[in-house]
Scaffold this motif. Structure first.
Motif, PDB file in Angstrom:
ATOM      1  N   GLY A 148       9.022  45.665  37.079  1.00  0.00           N
ATOM      2  CA  GLY A 148       8.659  47.073  36.936  1.00  0.00           C
ATOM      3  C   GLY A 148       9.623  47.909  36.131  1.00  0.00           C
ATOM      4  O   GLY A 148       9.660  49.129  36.257  1.00  0.00           O
ATOM      5  N   LEU A 149      10.415  47.261  35.294  1.00  0.00           N
ATOM      6  CA  LEU A 149      11.391  48.025  34.507  1.00  0.00           C
ATOM      7  C   LEU A 149      10.949  48.280  33.070  1.00  0.00           C
ATOM      8  O   LEU A 149      11.698  48.829  32.278  1.00  0.00           O
ATOM      9  N   GLY A 150       9.745  47.849  32.730  1.00  0.00           N
ATOM     10  CA  GLY A 150       9.233  48.216  31.408  1.00  0.00           C
ATOM     11  C   GLY A 150       9.235  47.096  30.381  1.00  0.00           C
ATOM     12  O   GLY A 150       9.100  47.360  29.185  1.00  0.00           O
ATOM     13  N   LYS A 151       9.349  45.846  30.812  1.00  0.00           N
ATOM     14  CA  LYS A 151       9.336  44.735  29.848  1.00  0.00           C
ATOM     15  C   LYS A 151       7.992  44.646  29.113  1.00  0.00           C
ATOM     16  O   LYS A 151       7.949  44.594  27.897  1.00  0.00           O
ATOM     17  N   THR A 152       6.926  44.635  29.908  1.00  0.00           N
ATOM     18  CA  THR A 152       5.603  44.531  29.304  1.00  0.00           C
ATOM     19  C   THR A 152       5.323  45.752  28.427  1.00  0.00           C
ATOM     20  O   THR A 152       4.778  45.640  27.334  1.00  0.00           O
ATOM     21  N   HIS A 153       5.727  46.899  28.912  1.00  0.00           N
ATOM     22  CA  HIS A 153       5.517  48.134  28.146  1.00  0.00           C
ATOM     23  C   HIS A 153       6.182  48.029  26.766  1.00  0.00           C
ATOM     24  O   HIS A 153       5.549  48.263  25.733  1.00  0.00           O
ATOM     25  N   LEU A 154       7.436  47.635  26.739  1.00  0.00           N
ATOM     26  CA  LEU A 154       8.148  47.544  25.455  1.00  0.00           C
ATOM     27  C   LEU A 154       7.555  46.466  24.550  1.00  0.00           C
ATOM     28  O   LEU A 154       7.398  46.664  23.344  1.00  0.00           O
ATOM     29  N   LEU A 155       7.230  45.337  25.149  1.00  0.00           N
ATOM     30  CA  LEU A 155       6.685  44.229  24.365  1.00  0.00           C
ATOM     31  C   LEU A 155       5.370  44.647  23.697  1.00  0.00           C
ATOM     32  O   LEU A 155       5.144  44.407  22.510  1.00  0.00           O
ATOM     33  N   GLN A 156       4.523  45.310  24.475  1.00  0.00           N
ATOM     34  CA  GLN A 156       3.249  45.734  23.909  1.00  0.00           C
ATOM     35  C   GLN A 156       3.441  46.888  22.938  1.00  0.00           C
ATOM     36  O   GLN A 156       2.670  47.034  21.970  1.00  0.00           O
ATOM     37  N   ALA A 157       4.457  47.704  23.169  1.00  0.00           N
ATOM     38  CA  ALA A 157       4.733  48.794  22.220  1.00  0.00           C
ATOM     39  C   ALA A 157       5.085  48.217  20.850  1.00  0.00           C
ATOM     40  O   ALA A 157       4.671  48.745  19.812  1.00  0.00           O
ATOM     41  N   ILE A 158       5.821  47.125  20.847  1.00  0.00           N
ATOM     42  CA  ILE A 158       6.135  46.461  19.577  1.00  0.00           C
ATOM     43  C   ILE A 158       4.831  46.066  18.889  1.00  0.00           C
ATOM     44  O   ILE A 158       4.616  46.341  17.711  1.00  0.00           O
ATOM     45  N   GLY A 159       3.952  45.435  19.650  1.00  0.00           N
ATOM     46  CA  GLY A 159       2.679  44.993  19.082  1.00  0.00           C
ATOM     47  C   GLY A 159       1.831  46.163  18.602  1.00  0.00           C
ATOM     48  O   GLY A 159       1.335  46.163  17.478  1.00  0.00           O
ATOM     49  N   ASN A 160       1.696  47.190  19.427  1.00  0.00           N
ATOM     50  CA  ASN A 160       0.871  48.343  19.046  1.00  0.00           C
ATOM     51  C   ASN A 160       1.401  49.030  17.803  1.00  0.00           C
ATOM     52  O   ASN A 160       0.646  49.382  16.897  1.00  0.00           O
ATOM     53  N   SER A 161       2.701  49.229  17.782  1.00  0.00           N
ATOM     54  CA  SER A 161       3.282  49.932  16.647  1.00  0.00           C
ATOM     55  C   SER A 161       3.160  49.103  15.366  1.00  0.00           C
ATOM     56  O   SER A 161       2.774  49.618  14.313  1.00  0.00           O
ATOM     57  N   THR A 162       3.437  47.823  15.462  1.00  0.00           N
ATOM     58  CA  THR A 162       3.314  46.952  14.295  1.00  0.00           C
ATOM     59  C   THR A 162       1.874  46.932  13.810  1.00  0.00           C
ATOM     60  O   THR A 162       1.598  46.988  12.614  1.00  0.00           O
ATOM     61  N   ASN A 163       0.959  46.879  14.750  1.00  0.00           N
ATOM     62  CA  ASN A 163      -0.462  46.859  14.410  1.00  0.00           C
ATOM     63  C   ASN A 163      -0.881  48.122  13.654  1.00  0.00           C
ATOM     64  O   ASN A 163      -1.711  48.080  12.758  1.00  0.00           O
ATOM     65  N   GLN A 164      -0.287  49.246  14.022  1.00  0.00           N
ATOM     66  CA  GLN A 164      -0.602  50.493  13.328  1.00  0.00           C
ATOM     67  C   GLN A 164       0.064  50.571  11.963  1.00  0.00           C
ATOM     68  O   GLN A 164      -0.495  51.096  11.008  1.00  0.00           O
ATOM     69  N   GLU A 165       1.273  50.071  11.885  1.00  0.00           N
ATOM     70  CA  GLU A 165       2.072  50.253  10.671  1.00  0.00           C
ATOM     71  C   GLU A 165       1.676  49.320   9.536  1.00  0.00           C
ATOM     72  O   GLU A 165       1.853  49.647   8.374  1.00  0.00           O
ATOM     73  N   PHE A 166       1.236  48.126   9.895  1.00  0.00           N
ATOM     74  CA  PHE A 166       1.007  47.133   8.851  1.00  0.00           C
ATOM     75  C   PHE A 166      -0.434  46.677   8.839  1.00  0.00           C
ATOM     76  O   PHE A 166      -1.001  46.351   9.879  1.00  0.00           O
ATOM     77  N   ASP A 167      -0.961  46.615   7.641  1.00  0.00           N
ATOM     78  CA  ASP A 167      -2.299  46.075   7.473  1.00  0.00           C
ATOM     79  C   ASP A 167      -2.229  44.561   7.522  1.00  0.00           C
ATOM     80  O   ASP A 167      -1.240  43.977   7.107  1.00  0.00           O
ATOM     81  N   ASP A 168      -3.288  43.963   7.980  1.00  0.00           N
ATOM     82  CA  ASP A 168      -3.414  42.502   7.863  1.00  0.00           C
ATOM     83  C   ASP A 168      -2.312  41.737   8.539  1.00  0.00           C
ATOM     84  O   ASP A 168      -1.993  40.627   8.120  1.00  0.00           O
ATOM     85  N   ILE A 169      -1.695  42.310   9.517  1.00  0.00           N
ATOM     86  CA  ILE A 169      -0.675  41.519  10.198  1.00  0.00           C
ATOM     87  C   ILE A 169      -1.300  40.946  11.463  1.00  0.00           C
ATOM     88  O   ILE A 169      -1.999  41.648  12.193  1.00  0.00           O
ATOM     89  N   ARG A 170      -1.129  39.662  11.645  1.00  0.00           N
ATOM     90  CA  ARG A 170      -1.794  39.017  12.773  1.00  0.00           C
ATOM     91  C   ARG A 170      -0.821  38.926  13.936  1.00  0.00           C
ATOM     92  O   ARG A 170       0.214  38.285  13.843  1.00  0.00           O
ATOM     93  N   ILE A 171      -1.202  39.580  15.003  1.00  0.00           N
ATOM     94  CA  ILE A 171      -0.326  39.676  16.156  1.00  0.00           C
ATOM     95  C   ILE A 171      -0.992  38.972  17.328  1.00  0.00           C
ATOM     96  O   ILE A 171      -2.158  39.221  17.616  1.00  0.00           O
TER      97      ILE A 171
END
Ligand code: ADP
Ligand code: MG
Length: 457
Positions: free
Chosen positions: A161-184
């Motif tokens: 409950g300290l935010g591991k999943t939150h941070l991990l998914q934030a990486i994915g969400n942000s990368t998904n928004q920032e880059f086109d055609d990146i497969r996550i």
């Protein structure tokens, strides 16, 4: 398989990307820029092209090559079919300006479809920074800005409950928004394991391999789950190497530092230890207040300052529990249609606080107390021996661990010498059955439970 469509698009993109490296810039811009993936069926990929001329040219020049690549990547014969779709005059930069080949290509800012495996609420904006998590936050942020380059691989570890999943998914969400055609790909270690086992059973392991070896970013949550899963570890080891060699970003989370992961092959351990390892600590009081206020704002409710303080004074080690307390109060307020006062909050959360407090018991402590009571050592409980004199106390310890902690059966099993979660479930059932017939067991368990709680305080 249900996700065939998704798979083919991935293979399509990978094939095109590989061809991009093989043909001249000129050729690529000429023939590939105006070709668009549409859909896939069993053995076909439909692509849109702007004219019949275009279609004839592409099919003469490249169709065979693309289909060979698709076969190489997916292990399936996938044929291309063309649909002529006249396009409006091209938007975006002219070919000469679009010549930057470096990957990933920064996309023009536009709201993209959310990633199917990611919860959009787990983003950087919603993550409250404090000294307990700042380093992990900054590393995660840097990775999302510069995948494959900044910190690769990265291991984020910390308690429940300290935010591991939150941070991990934030990486994915942000990368998904920032880059086109990146497969996550985001996957829990448990799902990864299950998919792998299924792929062996169904003889589709080449597909499984391709799926995870052809992504640009691989995010695996809760790798402590892999403990003792020899074949899955082996598979992940090879996936790791393939992605690492290709400079693809990998991020993992774990409930403990890599050095403390149990039943993990040496070579996978050494891979996890590469790159950057960052930890998440429990938040201090000020950060807990900030987090709770953020959640209150997001839920568009209001709570008196003193109630916020009450919650943060009582819940110290788990952000998820902060949220739960809040949810509980909101539900109550809505139910009785009253604003929350300090008195109401105290009364409503009394049990919850007590419960949360109990949940801070460690499995290790349970093992020590139970072992002492039965005249054994904690190592006996964690060990392999199955004699009655040890097996029964072990079952009791598992039962108490489940009762007093919020660890899952999987996690409890890990702490008992890497046993399977079904063993833990079975143990709890056995104890419950015996409680019905053995009148001395109830008091013994009550005594043990009390001892564990006393030790803790
Ligand atoms: P873990 O994976 O480490 O068990 P989660 O990422 O699931 O923990 O976090 C539990 C809950 O707490 C989630 O709802 C998450 O949004 C929230 N949370 C944890 N840390 C923070 C933080 N620093 N700021 C905002 N929310 C947080
Ligand atoms: Mg998690």
């Amino acid at each position: 398989m249900k996700d065939a469509e998704w798979n083919y698009e991935v293979f399509w993109k990978e094939a095109i990307k590989q061809i991009r490296d093989e043909v001249s810039e000129q050729e690529f811009l000429m023939w590939f820029r105006n070709m668009e993936y549409l859909s896939s069926s069993d053995s076909q990929i439909a692509v849109a092209v702007p004219s019949t001329f275009y279609k004839d040219q592409v099919s003469q020049r490249f169709q065979q090559r693309i289909e060979d690549k698709l076969f190489e990547l997916s292990g399936h014969r996938i044929a291309m079919s063309f649909q002529i779709q006249q396009k409006e005059p091209p938007k975006g930069p002219a070919p000469s300006q679009a010549a930057d080949k470096s990957r990933p290509v920064p996309a023009p800012k536009k709201a993209k479809r959310p990633h199917a495996q990611l919860n959009p609420e787990y983003n950087f904006e919603r993550f409250v920074r404090g000294e307990n998590n700042d380093f992990a936050y900054m590393a995660a942020f840097a990775i999302a800005r510069n995948p494959g380059k900044a910190y690769n691989p990265c291991m984020i570890y910390g308690g429940v409950g300290l935010g591991k999943t939150h941070l991990l998914q934030a990486i994915g969400n942000s990368t998904n928004q920032e880059f086109d055609d990146i497969r996550i790909a985001y996957v829990t270690a448990e799902t990864f394991t299950n998919e792998f086992i299924l792929s062996i059973k169904e003889n589709t392991s080449h597909r499984f391999k391709n799926k995870y070896r052809s992504v640009d970013m691989l995010l695996i949550d809760d790798v402590h789950f892999l403990s003792g899963k020899v074949e899955t570890q082996e598979e992940l080891f090879h996936t790791f190497n393939a992605l690492y060699d290709a400079n693809r970003q990998m991020v993992f989370t774990s409930d403990r530092p890599v050095s403390e992961l149990k039943k993990l092959s040496d070579r996978l351990r050494s891979r996890f230890e590469r790159g950057l390892n960052v930890d998440l600590q429990p938040p201090n009081y000020e950060t807990r207040i900030a987090i709770l206020k953020k959640k209150i704002e997001e839920k568009q409710v209001s709570l008196p300052e003193e109630v916020i303080e009450l919650i943060c004074q009582n819940i110290k080690t788990n952000v998820r529990d902060l949220e739960k307390a809040l949810t509980k109060l909101i539900a109550y307020a809505e139910l009785v249609n009253r604003t929350i006062t300090l008195e109401i909050a105290e009364r409503q959360l009394k049990d919850f606080f007590a419960d949360h407090d109990q949940k801070n018991v460690s499995i290790d402590l349970v093992q020590r107390v139970v072992a002492e009571y039965f005249g054994l050592s904690p190592n006996d409980l964690r060990g392999k021996k199955r004699s009655k004199a040890i097996a029964f106390p072990r079952q009791v310890a598992m039962y108490i661990a489940r009762d007093l902690t919020e660890f899952s059966t999987t996690e409890v099993g890990l702490e008992f010498g890497g046993r399977d979660h079904t063993t833990v479930m079975h143990a709890c059932q056995r104890v419950e059955d015996r409680l019905k017939t053995d009148a001395t067991l109830g008091p013994a368990i009550q005594h043990l439970t009390r001892s564990v709680k006393e030790y803790r305080s």
